[in-house]
Design a protein around this motif. Structure first.
Motif, mmCIF file in Angstrom:
data_model
loop_
_atom_site.group_PDB
_atom_site.id
_atom_site.type_symbol
_atom_site.label_atom_id
_atom_site.label_comp_id
_atom_site.label_asym_id
_atom_site.label_seq_id
_atom_site.Cartn_x
_atom_site.Cartn_y
_atom_site.Cartn_z
ATOM 1 N N GLU A 102 0.808 -1.217 0.000
ATOM 2 C CA GLU A 102 0.000 0.000 0.000
ATOM 3 C C GLU A 102 0.843 1.271 0.000
ATOM 4 O O GLU A 102 0.295 2.372 -0.045
ATOM 5 N N ASP A 103 2.169 1.110 0.039
ATOM 6 C CA ASP A 103 3.044 2.285 0.173
ATOM 7 C C ASP A 103 3.667 2.703 -1.154
ATOM 8 O O ASP A 103 4.612 3.487 -1.165
ATOM 9 N N ILE A 104 3.159 2.198 -2.281
ATOM 10 C CA ILE A 104 3.768 2.527 -3.563
ATOM 11 C C ILE A 104 2.827 3.382 -4.402
ATOM 12 O O ILE A 104 1.613 3.369 -4.210
ATOM 13 N N GLU A 105 3.402 4.114 -5.327
ATOM 14 C CA GLU A 105 2.636 4.921 -6.263
ATOM 15 C C GLU A 105 3.427 5.083 -7.546
ATOM 16 O O GLU A 105 4.656 4.942 -7.556
ATOM 17 N N VAL A 106 2.724 5.348 -8.641
ATOM 18 C CA VAL A 106 3.373 5.715 -9.894
ATOM 19 C C VAL A 106 3.527 7.231 -9.867
ATOM 20 O O VAL A 106 2.528 7.957 -9.873
ATOM 21 N N ALA A 107 4.770 7.686 -9.793
ATOM 22 C CA ALA A 107 5.031 9.099 -9.539
ATOM 23 C C ALA A 107 5.890 9.715 -10.634
ATOM 24 O O ALA A 107 6.785 9.071 -11.189
ATOM 25 N N ARG A 108 5.645 10.975 -10.914
ATOM 26 C CA ARG A 108 6.444 11.724 -11.879
ATOM 27 C C ARG A 108 7.776 12.107 -11.250
ATOM 28 O O ARG A 108 7.884 12.284 -10.035
ATOM 29 N N GLU A 109 8.797 12.215 -12.088
ATOM 30 C CA GLU A 109 10.125 12.589 -11.601
ATOM 31 C C GLU A 109 10.079 13.937 -10.894
ATOM 32 O O GLU A 109 9.468 14.891 -11.380
ATOM 33 N N GLY A 110 10.753 13.991 -9.740
ATOM 34 C CA GLY A 110 10.856 15.231 -8.990
ATOM 35 C C GLY A 110 12.296 15.712 -8.963
ATOM 36 O O GLY A 110 12.954 15.812 -9.995
ATOM 37 N N THR A 111 12.800 15.969 -7.772
ATOM 38 C CA THR A 111 14.177 16.461 -7.647
ATOM 39 C C THR A 111 15.213 15.353 -7.833
ATOM 40 O O THR A 111 16.361 15.631 -8.170
ATOM 41 N N VAL A 112 14.809 14.094 -7.631
ATOM 42 C CA VAL A 112 15.721 12.962 -7.802
ATOM 43 C C VAL A 112 15.498 12.356 -9.186
ATOM 44 O O VAL A 112 14.389 11.940 -9.517
ATOM 45 N N SER A 113 16.548 12.295 -9.990
ATOM 46 C CA SER A 113 16.428 11.769 -11.342
ATOM 47 C C SER A 113 16.049 10.289 -11.325
ATOM 48 O O SER A 113 16.496 9.519 -10.479
ATOM 49 N N HIS A 114 15.239 9.903 -12.286
ATOM 50 C CA HIS A 114 14.896 8.487 -12.450
ATOM 51 C C HIS A 114 15.962 7.718 -13.218
ATOM 52 O O HIS A 114 15.935 6.495 -13.258
ATOM 53 N N PHE A 115 16.878 8.420 -13.867
ATOM 54 C CA PHE A 115 17.914 7.738 -14.634
ATOM 55 C C PHE A 115 18.959 7.136 -13.699
ATOM 56 O O PHE A 115 19.411 7.778 -12.754
ATOM 57 N N ASP A 116 19.373 5.902 -14.010
ATOM 58 C CA ASP A 116 20.441 5.280 -13.241
ATOM 59 C C ASP A 116 21.779 5.927 -13.577
ATOM 60 O O ASP A 116 22.640 6.056 -12.703
ATOM 61 N N GLN A 117 21.949 6.319 -14.848
ATOM 62 C CA GLN A 117 23.252 6.821 -15.259
ATOM 63 C C GLN A 117 23.099 8.049 -16.164
ATOM 64 O O GLN A 117 22.861 9.139 -15.669
ATOM 65 N N LEU A 118 23.178 7.882 -17.481
ATOM 66 C CA LEU A 118 23.152 9.009 -18.407
ATOM 67 C C LEU A 118 21.896 8.973 -19.282
ATOM 68 O O LEU A 118 21.191 7.975 -19.316
ATOM 69 N N PRO A 119 21.615 10.071 -20.026
ATOM 70 C CA PRO A 119 20.320 10.188 -20.705
ATOM 71 C C PRO A 119 20.033 9.180 -21.801
ATOM 72 O O PRO A 119 18.874 8.791 -21.983
ATOM 73 N N LEU A 120 21.046 8.753 -22.555
ATOM 74 C CA LEU A 120 20.797 7.897 -23.703
ATOM 75 C C LEU A 120 21.635 6.630 -23.634
ATOM 76 O O LEU A 120 22.831 6.691 -23.306
ATOM 77 N N SER A 121 21.037 5.511 -24.001
ATOM 78 C CA SER A 121 21.763 4.247 -24.124
ATOM 79 C C SER A 121 21.629 3.759 -25.554
ATOM 80 O O SER A 121 20.514 3.661 -26.086
ATOM 81 N N LEU A 122 22.784 3.464 -26.173
ATOM 82 C CA LEU A 122 22.811 2.919 -27.535
ATOM 83 C C LEU A 122 23.461 1.545 -27.507
ATOM 84 O O LEU A 122 24.473 1.340 -26.822
ATOM 85 N N LEU A 123 22.892 0.613 -28.241
ATOM 86 C CA LEU A 123 23.405 -0.750 -28.325
ATOM 87 C C LEU A 123 23.491 -1.141 -29.791
ATOM 88 O O LEU A 123 22.592 -0.806 -30.578
ATOM 89 N N THR A 124 24.559 -1.837 -30.178
ATOM 90 C CA THR A 124 24.708 -2.250 -31.571
ATOM 91 C C THR A 124 24.187 -3.668 -31.789
ATOM 92 O O THR A 124 24.178 -4.508 -30.884
ATOM 93 N N THR A 125 23.801 -3.921 -33.033
ATOM 94 C CA THR A 125 23.389 -5.276 -33.398
ATOM 95 C C THR A 125 24.576 -6.235 -33.335
ATOM 96 O O THR A 125 24.385 -7.434 -33.074
ATOM 97 N N ALA A 126 25.790 -5.733 -33.526
ATOM 98 C CA ALA A 126 26.972 -6.595 -33.431
ATOM 99 C C ALA A 126 27.116 -7.156 -32.023
ATOM 100 O O ALA A 126 27.385 -8.356 -31.834
ATOM 101 N N THR A 127 26.936 -6.308 -31.023
ATOM 102 C CA THR A 127 27.034 -6.766 -29.637
ATOM 103 C C THR A 127 25.854 -7.650 -29.274
ATOM 104 O O THR A 127 26.016 -8.678 -28.599
ATOM 105 N N LEU A 128 24.669 -7.297 -29.724
ATOM 106 C CA LEU A 128 23.492 -8.109 -29.432
ATOM 107 C C LEU A 128 23.637 -9.503 -30.036
ATOM 108 O O LEU A 128 23.296 -10.511 -29.396
ATOM 109 N N ASP A 129 24.163 -9.596 -31.250
ATOM 110 C CA ASP A 129 24.381 -10.901 -31.875
ATOM 111 C C ASP A 129 25.392 -11.733 -31.086
ATOM 112 O O ASP A 129 25.260 -12.963 -30.991
ATOM 113 N N TRP A 130 26.395 -11.065 -30.519
ATOM 114 C CA TRP A 130 27.372 -11.787 -29.698
ATOM 115 C C TRP A 130 26.689 -12.399 -28.473
ATOM 116 O O TRP A 130 26.955 -13.557 -28.116
#
Length: 238
Positions: A102-130
């Protein structure tokens, strides 16, 4: 002439952090990343975010990756879909029942960023195939790694080619500019079950043995713009 690293194969946005995302044909990108990406999160009374792990920042909430979020029809507030792909009328009430909390909610980002690291993550098909080759018999697609952009690389490109991009800048499409900074350190989330992807510990083990648990290219946005399917990703300097 600028080197072409590849082309944009798929675009992913994750409106509610730690849930499955939505595939897009195009997206606006600003200094925060894809507009609307991880703008909402499942948050408990202590301010920890729902995830597949327990840390000072995250609270383990099993099954979030079996759900999906999206912005329907350009809405500003995301929609949560259940395991059958059906929108739920009240995401917070639904998750409280599903998780027995009962203590959870879906909340919009406030002063604490929701990102774990940086804004964009890119992945290549070469790495995915590996990764696919490293864990035969285990279904793998890019959803395991939750990139924003899957980049189709030329035939013969070596896996983990993303490492060669760090410190460089790139043009994506006509106007978007990014700078490649480093890779993500992967965790148990890569093993978690998703629709069509069963739980498997083999994935993280393979990445740990081969590449010190690191996989993708994290980037900052140096010039906002739009990204579209088929856009070239061109290296423009270091």
């Amino acid at each position: 002439m600028d080197a072409v690293l590849g082309t944009i194969e798929r675009i992913w946005r994750y409106p509610i952090k730690s849930t499955g995302g939505e595939r897009l044909e195009a997206a606006a990108v600003d200094g925060r990343g894809l507009v609307g990406d991880r703008l909402y999160a499942v948050r408990d009374a202590e301010g920890r975010f729902g995830s597949g792990k327990n840390t000072r920042r995250f609270r383990r909430m099993p099954g979030l990756l079996r759900l999906t979020s999206r912005y329907p029809g350009g809405a500003e507030v995301p929609e949560l879909l259940d395991e059958d792909g059906v929108p739920v009328p009240d995401p917070t009430a639904y998750l409280r029942r599903r998780l027995g909390r009962e203590d959870i909610e879906v909340a919009r980002e406030g002063t604490v960023s929701h990102f774990d690291q940086l804004p964009l993550s890119l992945l290549t098909t070469a790495t995915l195939d590996w990764v696919r080759a490293a864990v035969p018999g285990v279904p793998v697609d890019e959803r395991r790694f939750r990139p924003n952009l899957l980049v189709r690389t030329p035939p013969g490109t070596r896996p983990f080619v993303e490492d060669e991009w760090f410190g460089g800048a790139a043009r994506i499409g006509e106007d978007l500019r990014v700078r490649f900074e480093r890779s993500s350190e992967r965790c148990v989330m890569t093993n978690e079950a998703q629709p069509g992807l069963p739980h498997s510990p083999l994935i993280l083990r393979a990445i740990a043995r081969a590449h010190d648990t690191r996989l993708d290219a994290l980037a900052t946005v140096t010039r906002p713009g739009r990204v579209r399917l088929g856009d070239p990703v061109q290296l423009i300097g270091r």
